[in-house]
Design an enzyme around this catalytic site. Structure first.
Site, mmCIF file in Angstrom:
data_model
loop_
_atom_site.group_PDB
_atom_site.id
_atom_site.type_symbol
_atom_site.label_atom_id
_atom_site.label_comp_id
_atom_site.label_asym_id
_atom_site.label_seq_id
_atom_site.Cartn_x
_atom_site.Cartn_y
_atom_site.Cartn_z
ATOM 1 N N GLU A 203 51.277 33.834 23.160
ATOM 2 C CA GLU A 203 50.944 35.001 22.341
ATOM 3 C C GLU A 203 52.162 35.925 22.275
ATOM 4 O OE1 GLU A 203 48.166 37.786 24.417
ATOM 5 O OE2 GLU A 203 47.836 36.089 25.753
ATOM 6 N N CYS B 146 45.320 34.209 25.843
ATOM 7 C CA CYS B 146 45.711 33.406 27.016
ATOM 8 C C CYS B 146 45.110 32.005 27.015
ATOM 9 C CB CYS B 146 45.321 34.140 28.292
ATOM 10 S SG CYS B 146 45.998 35.798 28.389
ATOM 11 N N HIS C 59 41.877 31.488 35.136
ATOM 12 C CA HIS C 59 42.891 32.313 34.472
ATOM 13 C C HIS C 59 42.921 33.635 35.250
ATOM 14 C CE1 HIS C 59 45.009 34.705 31.633
ATOM 15 N NE2 HIS C 59 43.955 35.411 31.284
HETATM 16 N N1 COA Z 1 42.696 50.737 48.162
HETATM 17 C C1 COA Z 1 42.069 49.577 47.824
HETATM 18 N N2 COA Z 1 41.488 49.374 46.593
HETATM 19 C C2 COA Z 1 41.583 50.358 45.690
HETATM 20 C C3 COA Z 1 42.222 51.572 45.980
HETATM 21 C C4 COA Z 1 42.804 51.744 47.267
HETATM 22 N N3 COA Z 1 43.426 52.866 47.619
HETATM 23 N N4 COA Z 1 42.158 52.359 44.886
HETATM 24 C C5 COA Z 1 41.482 51.658 43.933
HETATM 25 N N5 COA Z 1 41.138 50.441 44.430
HETATM 26 C C6 COA Z 1 40.429 49.361 43.752
HETATM 27 C C7 COA Z 1 39.260 49.822 42.904
HETATM 28 O O1 COA Z 1 38.098 50.014 43.693
HETATM 29 C C8 COA Z 1 39.141 48.664 41.940
HETATM 30 O O2 COA Z 1 38.519 47.581 42.576
HETATM 31 P P1 COA Z 1 37.212 46.898 41.916
HETATM 32 O O3 COA Z 1 37.648 46.471 40.528
HETATM 33 O O4 COA Z 1 36.931 45.738 42.804
HETATM 34 O O5 COA Z 1 36.168 47.921 41.882
HETATM 35 C C9 COA Z 1 40.599 48.240 41.706
HETATM 36 O O6 COA Z 1 41.331 48.799 42.806
HETATM 37 C C10 COA Z 1 41.196 48.761 40.421
HETATM 38 O O7 COA Z 1 40.966 50.136 40.343
HETATM 39 P P2 COA Z 1 40.606 50.812 38.959
HETATM 40 O O8 COA Z 1 40.361 52.251 39.197
HETATM 41 O O9 COA Z 1 39.546 50.031 38.259
HETATM 42 O O10 COA Z 1 42.012 50.626 38.218
HETATM 43 P P3 COA Z 1 42.442 51.003 36.755
HETATM 44 O O11 COA Z 1 41.439 51.824 36.062
HETATM 45 O O12 COA Z 1 43.813 51.546 36.902
HETATM 46 O O13 COA Z 1 42.495 49.600 35.949
HETATM 47 C C11 COA Z 1 42.795 47.314 35.376
HETATM 48 C C12 COA Z 1 42.719 48.351 36.521
HETATM 49 C C13 COA Z 1 42.919 45.930 35.989
HETATM 50 C C14 COA Z 1 41.525 47.369 34.541
HETATM 51 C C15 COA Z 1 44.060 47.624 34.500
HETATM 52 O O14 COA Z 1 45.199 47.396 35.270
HETATM 53 C C16 COA Z 1 44.146 46.754 33.242
HETATM 54 O O15 COA Z 1 43.557 47.078 32.223
HETATM 55 N N6 COA Z 1 44.902 45.638 33.302
HETATM 56 C C17 COA Z 1 44.968 44.667 32.220
HETATM 57 C C18 COA Z 1 43.847 43.676 32.403
HETATM 58 C C19 COA Z 1 44.001 42.515 31.478
HETATM 59 O O16 COA Z 1 45.055 41.962 31.442
HETATM 60 N N7 COA Z 1 42.947 42.144 30.713
HETATM 61 C C20 COA Z 1 43.036 41.168 29.675
HETATM 62 C C21 COA Z 1 43.403 39.832 30.101
HETATM 63 S S1 COA Z 1 42.078 38.742 30.332
#
Ligand code: COA
Length: 389
Positions: A79, A111, A233
């Site tokens: 992509e 993907c 994936h």
């Molecule tokens: N210690 C341990 N874990 C922690 C933490 C800490 N201090 N702070 C946060 N976390 C955990 C959260 O509880 C969460 O875990 P969970 O999902 O099991 O509940 C995780 O870390 C992520 O935290 P979150 O607040 O949800 O992060 P975010 O809002 O910044 O977003 C993603 C995370 C992954 C959604 C973001 O990085 C993203 O959009 N990535 C792209 C995803 C992608 O590629 N999708 C399409 C392809 S299929």
């Protein structure tokens, strides 16, 4: 007939950043990145590498001269295409000296492209048993500096040679798939970075996994215990873990699948997201590290491409695994990478081909890849084989 993956190669760039450094720079707790997201390091792709060179470098690890003569189809799943018209496959075919008596083309569905290529290769070889198909899965995952998706970037390529009587994995042709028109992740023509609704994407991914896994089990009268391992994936490793947890119980087999998953995510945690190549790097990690897997064991593979297409399919391990050779595809490359500071990464992130056209010549003196993008002249990408130049 016996058709499947005979060889797997991998390549990524010379640079990476550490997720602890990134967390500090972004004012986040490192454990959010290391445990919450499940990533330790992230490949940083310099301007001298794109999907063509990443894939050519990956395929170069596995193809013999006989393979190059026997390949009659080159399928490139990506992509991050390098041209709106011309496929990345044609460039790779020519860089590697693959026979001109081949069909070469590119497939896109986020993907999922690599998996579409594998399924197409399976059909092709079933019809023409003497043929070999090169399936390339390469991408550069970019979400933008200081965005929530930044921690899930990365890049690299997996190259797979498919043939009759494969040494690595036999595809049994058993598969279940599901598609829906949704907007969880996409990249409009004018952007280099993806737009993502990350939490929604994770929910859809898990639903697609459950749907395709249940369909598969019903279609082929199988249960979870028929699988020695499941690979996913994994744009970030926690995503696959979340999906796995929806189908396992707290029994011995559930624990086995969990520990196999731990092994299958090792390389991805150090490279980051490779989009199309992500599932297949995870497969490579599993095959290199799971010492209890043996010939005949069945593996389930879950492929997901946002937008969205999901597929769950199965394969069995063909011959006894040469784990050292498999690990050699990845570990020396990861070990020789240079760690960048976050400001160095931010500078590299902003360099590349000018988006408004024009000639450019890149400084290629630091790139250790055999195949390099040297620049662009008269709107033509200039690729170099450093063994010849
Ligand atoms: N210690 C341990 N874990 C922690 C933490 C800490 N201090 N702070 C946060 N976390 C955990 C959260 O509880 C969460 O875990 P969970 O999902 O099991 O509940 C995780 O870390 C992520 O935290 P979150 O607040 O949800 O992060 P975010 O809002 O910044 O977003 C993603 C995370 C992954 C959604 C973001 O990085 C993203 O959009 N990535 C792209 C995803 C992608 O590629 N999708 C399409 C392809 S299929």
């Amino acid at each position: 007939m016996n058709v499947g993956i005979d060889k797997i190669g991998f390549f990524t760039s010379d640079y990476y950043i550490d997720m602890v450094d990134l967390a500090h720079a972004r004012g986040d707790d490192p454990n959010k990145y290391l445990k919450g997201i499940g990533q330790q390091q992230q490949a940083v792709i310099p301007p001298t590498q794109d999907v063509v060179t990443l894939a050519a470098n990956a395929a170069d690890q596995i193809l013999s001269e006989d393979d190059k003569d026997a390949v009659d189809m080159v399928i490139f799943g990506t992509e991050t295409g390098v041209d709106n018209s011309k496929s990345a496959a044609i460039y790779v075919q020519s860089l590697l000296g693959i026979s001109n008596n081949a069909r070469s083309f590119e497939i896109k569905q986020a993907c999922y492209g690599g998996t579409a290529g594998i399924q197409m290769a399976l059909d092709h070889i079933a019809l023409y048993p003497d043929s070999k198909v090169l399936v390339l899965a390469a991408d550069v995952a970019r979400y933008g500096l200081k965005t929530p998706g930044e921690v899930t970037q990365g890049g690299g390529a997996v190259a797979m040679l498919l043939s009759a009587n494969p040494h690595l994995l036999r595809l049994d042709g058993q598969s279940a798939f599901h598609s829906e028109n949704i907007m969880d992740f996409w990249r409009p023509f004018y952007k280099r970075e993806a737009i993502v609704d990350g939490h929604y994407s994770t929910d859809v991914y898990i639903n697609f996994f459950k749907t395709t896994f249940e369909d598969y089990c019903e279609k082929y009268q199988r249960t979870l215990t028929d699988f020695s391992a499941l690979v996913f994936h994994i744009p970030f490793t926690k995503m696959g873990l979340k999906a796995l947890r929806t189908v396992i119980s707290d029994d011995a087999h559930g624990q086995k699948l969990l520990s196999e998953f731990e092994l299958s995510k090792q390389y991805n945690a150090q490279v980051g997201n490779l989009y199309t190549g992500s599932l297949y790097l995870s497969l490579l990690s599993l095959l290199a590290k799971a010492t209890d897997l043996k010939a005949g064991d069945r593996i389930g593979l879950f492929s997901y491409g946002s937008g969205a297409q999901g597929e769950f399919y199965s394969a069995t391990i063909a011959d006894e695994l040469d784990r050292d050779a498999l690990a050699n595809q990845v570990e020396p490359r990861l070990a020789q990478r240079t760690k960048l500071t976050i400001p160095e990464y931010e500078t590299l992130y902003s360099t590349g081909l000018p988006t408004d056209g024009g000639n450019v010549t890149f400084d290629k003196s630091h790139d250790t890849g055999r195949f390099i993008l040297a620049g662009r002249q008269d709107d033509k990408l200039v690729y170099e084989d450093t063994k010849k130049s």
